[in-house]
Design a protein around this motif. Structure first.
Motif, PDB file in Angstrom:
ATOM      1  N   LYS A 197      12.625  16.517   6.286  1.00  0.00           N
ATOM      2  CA  LYS A 197      12.743  15.094   6.008  1.00  0.00           C
ATOM      3  C   LYS A 197      11.564  14.384   6.664  1.00  0.00           C
ATOM      4  O   LYS A 197      11.250  14.619   7.826  1.00  0.00           O
ATOM      5  CB  LYS A 197      14.061  14.537   6.541  1.00  0.00           C
ATOM      6  CG  LYS A 197      14.354  13.103   6.106  1.00  0.00           C
ATOM      7  CD  LYS A 197      15.789  12.713   6.411  1.00  0.00           C
ATOM      8  CE  LYS A 197      16.131  11.337   5.846  1.00  0.00           C
ATOM      9  NZ  LYS A 197      17.558  10.980   6.067  1.00  0.00           N
ATOM     10  N   VAL A 198      10.910  13.513   5.897  1.00  0.00           N
ATOM     11  CA  VAL A 198       9.722  12.820   6.372  1.00  0.00           C
ATOM     12  C   VAL A 198      10.058  11.353   6.627  1.00  0.00           C
ATOM     13  O   VAL A 198      10.606  10.673   5.759  1.00  0.00           O
ATOM     14  CB  VAL A 198       8.577  12.922   5.337  1.00  0.00           C
ATOM     15  CG1 VAL A 198       7.326  12.231   5.873  1.00  0.00           C
ATOM     16  CG2 VAL A 198       8.281  14.378   5.005  1.00  0.00           C
ATOM     17  N   PHE A 199       9.741  10.890   7.829  1.00  0.00           N
ATOM     18  CA  PHE A 199       9.979   9.505   8.219  1.00  0.00           C
ATOM     19  C   PHE A 199       8.626   8.799   8.357  1.00  0.00           C
ATOM     20  O   PHE A 199       7.743   9.283   9.062  1.00  0.00           O
ATOM     21  CB  PHE A 199      10.723   9.426   9.548  1.00  0.00           C
ATOM     22  CG  PHE A 199      12.069  10.086   9.539  1.00  0.00           C
ATOM     23  CD1 PHE A 199      13.232   9.357   9.361  1.00  0.00           C
ATOM     24  CD2 PHE A 199      12.179  11.462   9.725  1.00  0.00           C
ATOM     25  CE1 PHE A 199      14.475   9.968   9.360  1.00  0.00           C
ATOM     26  CE2 PHE A 199      13.415  12.088   9.723  1.00  0.00           C
ATOM     27  CZ  PHE A 199      14.572  11.338   9.531  1.00  0.00           C
ATOM     28  N   THR A 200       8.469   7.675   7.705  1.00  0.00           N
ATOM     29  CA  THR A 200       7.183   6.985   7.736  1.00  0.00           C
ATOM     30  C   THR A 200       7.336   5.510   8.105  1.00  0.00           C
ATOM     31  O   THR A 200       8.366   4.885   7.832  1.00  0.00           O
ATOM     32  CB  THR A 200       6.460   7.063   6.380  1.00  0.00           C
ATOM     33  OG1 THR A 200       7.238   6.377   5.388  1.00  0.00           O
ATOM     34  CG2 THR A 200       6.245   8.504   5.965  1.00  0.00           C
ATOM     35  N   VAL A 201       6.303   4.995   8.732  1.00  0.00           N
ATOM     36  CA  VAL A 201       6.136   3.557   8.930  1.00  0.00           C
ATOM     37  C   VAL A 201       4.814   3.203   8.260  1.00  0.00           C
ATOM     38  O   VAL A 201       3.789   3.844   8.523  1.00  0.00           O
ATOM     39  CB  VAL A 201       6.093   3.185  10.422  1.00  0.00           C
ATOM     40  CG1 VAL A 201       5.862   1.683  10.575  1.00  0.00           C
ATOM     41  CG2 VAL A 201       7.380   3.598  11.112  1.00  0.00           C
ATOM     42  N   SER A 202       4.839   2.232   7.373  1.00  0.00           N
ATOM     43  CA  SER A 202       3.627   1.887   6.627  1.00  0.00           C
ATOM     44  C   SER A 202       3.376   0.392   6.687  1.00  0.00           C
ATOM     45  O   SER A 202       4.281  -0.409   6.924  1.00  0.00           O
ATOM     46  CB  SER A 202       3.742   2.338   5.172  1.00  0.00           C
ATOM     47  OG  SER A 202       4.825   1.692   4.531  1.00  0.00           O
ATOM     48  N   ASN A 203       2.131   0.050   6.479  1.00  0.00           N
ATOM     49  CA  ASN A 203       1.722  -1.348   6.516  1.00  0.00           C
ATOM     50  C   ASN A 203       0.527  -1.527   5.598  1.00  0.00           C
ATOM     51  O   ASN A 203      -0.442  -0.783   5.697  1.00  0.00           O
ATOM     52  CB  ASN A 203       1.339  -1.750   7.951  1.00  0.00           C
ATOM     53  CG  ASN A 203       1.531  -3.233   8.194  1.00  0.00           C
ATOM     54  OD1 ASN A 203       1.709  -4.000   7.261  1.00  0.00           O
ATOM     55  ND2 ASN A 203       1.494  -3.637   9.456  1.00  0.00           N
ATOM     56  N   LYS A 204       0.595  -2.457   4.696  1.00  0.00           N
ATOM     57  CA  LYS A 204      -0.526  -2.702   3.786  1.00  0.00           C
ATOM     58  C   LYS A 204      -0.860  -4.178   3.739  1.00  0.00           C
ATOM     59  O   LYS A 204      -0.056  -5.033   4.133  1.00  0.00           O
ATOM     60  CB  LYS A 204      -0.221  -2.180   2.386  1.00  0.00           C
ATOM     61  CG  LYS A 204       0.861  -2.939   1.644  1.00  0.00           C
ATOM     62  CD  LYS A 204       0.999  -2.407   0.214  1.00  0.00           C
ATOM     63  CE  LYS A 204       2.001  -3.228  -0.584  1.00  0.00           C
ATOM     64  NZ  LYS A 204       2.101  -2.756  -1.984  1.00  0.00           N
ATOM     65  N   HIS A 205      -2.054  -4.466   3.260  1.00  0.00           N
ATOM     66  CA  HIS A 205      -2.512  -5.850   3.191  1.00  0.00           C
ATOM     67  C   HIS A 205      -1.895  -6.559   1.992  1.00  0.00           C
ATOM     68  O   HIS A 205      -1.559  -5.944   0.984  1.00  0.00           O
ATOM     69  CB  HIS A 205      -4.038  -5.897   3.078  1.00  0.00           C
ATOM     70  CG  HIS A 205      -4.745  -5.536   4.340  1.00  0.00           C
ATOM     71  ND1 HIS A 205      -4.918  -4.227   4.736  1.00  0.00           N
ATOM     72  CD2 HIS A 205      -5.324  -6.303   5.302  1.00  0.00           C
ATOM     73  CE1 HIS A 205      -5.583  -4.203   5.877  1.00  0.00           C
ATOM     74  NE2 HIS A 205      -5.837  -5.437   6.239  1.00  0.00           N
ATOM     75  N   ARG A 206      -1.780  -7.865   2.124  1.00  0.00           N
ATOM     76  CA  ARG A 206      -1.277  -8.677   1.017  1.00  0.00           C
ATOM     77  C   ARG A 206      -2.317  -8.743  -0.106  1.00  0.00           C
ATOM     78  O   ARG A 206      -3.524  -8.721   0.157  1.00  0.00           O
ATOM     79  CB  ARG A 206      -0.950 -10.094   1.494  1.00  0.00           C
ATOM     80  CG  ARG A 206       0.172 -10.161   2.520  1.00  0.00           C
ATOM     81  CD  ARG A 206       0.451 -11.609   2.903  1.00  0.00           C
ATOM     82  NE  ARG A 206       1.482 -11.693   3.922  1.00  0.00           N
ATOM     83  CZ  ARG A 206       2.793 -11.712   3.664  1.00  0.00           C
ATOM     84  NH1 ARG A 206       3.200 -11.655   2.400  1.00  0.00           N
ATOM     85  NH2 ARG A 206       3.669 -11.776   4.640  1.00  0.00           N
ATOM     86  N   THR A 207      -1.836  -8.841  -1.314  1.00  0.00           N
ATOM     87  CA  THR A 207      -2.735  -8.875  -2.468  1.00  0.00           C
ATOM     88  C   THR A 207      -3.542 -10.167  -2.517  1.00  0.00           C
ATOM     89  O   THR A 207      -4.759 -10.142  -2.720  1.00  0.00           O
ATOM     90  CB  THR A 207      -1.935  -8.721  -3.770  1.00  0.00           C
ATOM     91  OG1 THR A 207      -1.235  -7.478  -3.755  1.00  0.00           O
ATOM     92  CG2 THR A 207      -2.860  -8.748  -4.983  1.00  0.00           C
ATOM     93  N   PHE A 208      -2.884 -11.307  -2.302  1.00  0.00           N
ATOM     94  CA  PHE A 208      -3.552 -12.590  -2.473  1.00  0.00           C
ATOM     95  C   PHE A 208      -4.043 -13.195  -1.163  1.00  0.00           C
ATOM     96  O   PHE A 208      -4.765 -14.180  -1.170  1.00  0.00           O
ATOM     97  CB  PHE A 208      -2.613 -13.566  -3.193  1.00  0.00           C
ATOM     98  CG  PHE A 208      -2.116 -13.044  -4.508  1.00  0.00           C
ATOM     99  CD1 PHE A 208      -2.994 -12.854  -5.557  1.00  0.00           C
ATOM    100  CD2 PHE A 208      -0.786 -12.715  -4.692  1.00  0.00           C
ATOM    101  CE1 PHE A 208      -2.556 -12.356  -6.779  1.00  0.00           C
ATOM    102  CE2 PHE A 208      -0.337 -12.212  -5.908  1.00  0.00           C
ATOM    103  CZ  PHE A 208      -1.220 -12.031  -6.951  1.00  0.00           C
TER     104      PHE A 208
END
Length: 545
Positions: free
Chosen positions: A91-102
């Motif tokens: 089982k893979v546990f992730t924390v992710s964060n990405k930039h807003r499009t606008f």
């Protein structure tokens, strides 16, 4: 491709938060994912009878299931991959964060999710790229262990939606067994999906059969590659887990068809092997090849007669060729491609595949290594020719995805400039016509005004959002970096920008420069440009003797 095909990737099924109702699906507004399936999850062995399965499903823990699998196997029978999966699937546990499009200078809210993965040879774990995309943390838990081990993304291929994880801990690898890749399953072949889907925290197995094998546009990357459709239940959280056929892996679970029951998709072993081989050879993912042209099918008799095709000829006619490809140097518009590497191309663009099956010829191209050559048989003005063409990945004018890196942007006078991408098109709900355009030279981008940050300097220009900037002071804009240089190095009193649809923006340069600083301070924007646009700092240290 049907307009009604709503595909969802199936890794992030719920968020570990007490504020959320258990079992509810949390949607990402930049990529809404739908799911519908009522197929039950079967925690049962491959070889058990229906009665024994029912007995297992009644108040049984996963440990008793594992013991039951062993007891139901015939004496002397080789242990199946399902049994090995207990010591392979994680089982893979992730924390992710990405930039807003606008607002590309800002991050979205941090997202926590889960997926599946499995051990392959070389102390590596294979999972989906979309499981670990934009990650800030990746951890893995093996079956029967309460410990989550830190993992590192060794290689990631967003095109094929695959990723390799490394784990340094020797404790993790104790008792772990690698799974072996098999062949493409036949139609109606039984397969078993193993992973950690929603509805529980322990490993689960669902059973189904192969429905079809064909090229599919992967929803994570919008790349068209070989895929297998199955009717086994694939739920959120299954992504990255193995699909077992016999005692080997037939593919990796990665998508399901939204609003449809019992339609799931897996990445087949030829695509997996292509990815793994490239990583082994170069240490990183290498893009899949494309013939880099657009074409038209030749199913109409009158059309074939127009291009002087004989009755025994079949093929496709070329409409456009990417100027950056090697094909551009050899092929021409209105050439008819009759065959590739000696394999005839049908008038519907398909080639023979296995037993009485057919598949689009693009599969033959995608499975080649970069710079590998393809022999094309071409009909040009009634005469046949053969051309050997080098195939290589060529960047698209409008990128189909943007993961694991901050977006580019530039702000001047409250105008926010960004390069056009498919994720932006999807989020802004603007025309997808630009996706069909081809670059004229390397590094070219379509630069648009994504939004107008209100100020007196840009009054009346708010209607120009999502429009392309064609020229700055009469100079054709090549890409965002070029636009940045044209504006920053402007030496005229007025700054003029020609937009699409013959619109014009005029700014007093010095006033717009001052307004930019005021807008940034007011809106607490840390920088007027992304890091990739900032001038490199020269090393000014002097050597002291």
């Amino acid at each position: 491709m049907s307009l009604f095909r709503s595909v969802c990737t199936v890794s992030r099924f719920y968020i570990a938060s007490s504020a959320l109702v258990p079992g509810l699906l949390r949607f990402n507004t930049s990529n809404i994912r739908c799911f519908s399936s009522e197929k039950s999850v079967v925690h049962a062995p491959l070889f058990a009878s229906e009665n024994s399965i029912n007995s297992v499903l009644t108040n049984s823990s996963i440990l008793s299931i594992s013991q039951h699998w062993k007891n139901t196997l015939p004496q002397g029978k080789k242990v199946s991959a399902i049994d090995l999966a207990l010591n392979s699937v994680v089982k893979v546990f992730t924390v992710s964060n990405k930039h807003r499009t606008f607002q590309p200078w800002q991050f979205c809210l941090q997202d926590e999710g889960t997926g599946s993965g499995f051990v392959i040879a070389g102390r590596k774990i294979l999972t989906n790229a979309h499981v670990v995309a934009n990650h800030t943390s990746v951890k893995v838990r093996k079956h029967g262990s309460p410990t989550k081990y830190k993992a590192k993304v060794r290689a990631i291929g967003h095109e094929c939606d695959l990723a390799i994880l490394d784990i340094d801990s020797d404790n993790f690898w104790e008792g772990m067994n690698p799974l072996e890749l098999g062949d493409i399953p036949s139609l109606q072949e039984k397969v078993y999906v193993v992973g950690y889907p929603k509805g529980g925290d322990t490993i689960s197995v669902t059973k189904g059969v192969v429905s079809r094998v064909e090229l599919l546009e992967y929803s994570h990357s919008a790349t068209e590659l070989l895929a297998i459709q199955i009717d086994a239940a694939i739920n959120e959280g299954n992504s990255g887990g193995p699909v077992i056929m016999g005692n080997k892996v037939a593919g990796v679970a990665f998508e399901t068809l939204g609003c449809s029951d019992s339609i799931g998709y897996i990445i087949p072993t030829p695509v997996i092997s292509h990815f793994l081989d490239a990583v082994e050879e170069s240490g990183q993912h290498v893009s899949f090849c494309s013939i880099n042209l657009s074409y038209q099918n030749m199913e109409n008799d009158q059309l074939r007669n127009h291009f002087k095709m004989s009755d025994d000829m079949t093929g496709i006619v070329i409409k456009k060729i990417n100027p950056l490809s090697d094909s551009y140097k050899v092929l021409k518009k209105n050439d008819v491609i009759l065959a590739i590497d000696g394999v005839p191309i049908g008038n519907d663009s398909t080639v023979p595949f296995r037993n009485k099956e057919r598949i689009t010829f693009k599969h033959l191209v995608s499975m080649k290594k970069p710079c590998e050559r393809a022999l094309l048989k071409v009909l040009r003005e009634g005469k046949e020719y053969e051309f050997s063409i080098s195939l290589k990945p060529v960047p698209r004018l409008v990128p189909m995805h943007q993961f694991d890196k901050p977006p580019s942007y530039y702000i001047f006078g409250g105008l926010v400039f960004v390069p056009l991408t498919k994720p932006y098109i999807d989020d802004a709900s603007i025309s997808k016509y630009a996706l069909e355009k081809m670059p004229k030279k390397a590094g070219e981008q379509i630069v648009i005004i994504s939004q107008i940050l209100e100020d007196d300097i840009n009054t009346g220009y708010n209607i120009f959002e999502d429009l392309q900037v064609k020229k700055v002071n009469g100079v054709q804009v090549h890409n965002l970096k070029h636009l940045y240089n044209l504006i920053e190095e402007c030496c005229t009193e007025k700054l003029l920008m020609d937009l699409e649809q013959d619109n014009i923006i005029a700014l007093d340069y010095k006033s717009a420069k001052k307004a930019t600083s005021k807008i940034l301070k007011k809106l607490e924007i840390p920088s007027a440009m992304s890091k990739d646009l900032k001038p490199r700092q020269l090393n000014r240290r002097r050597r002291v003797s």
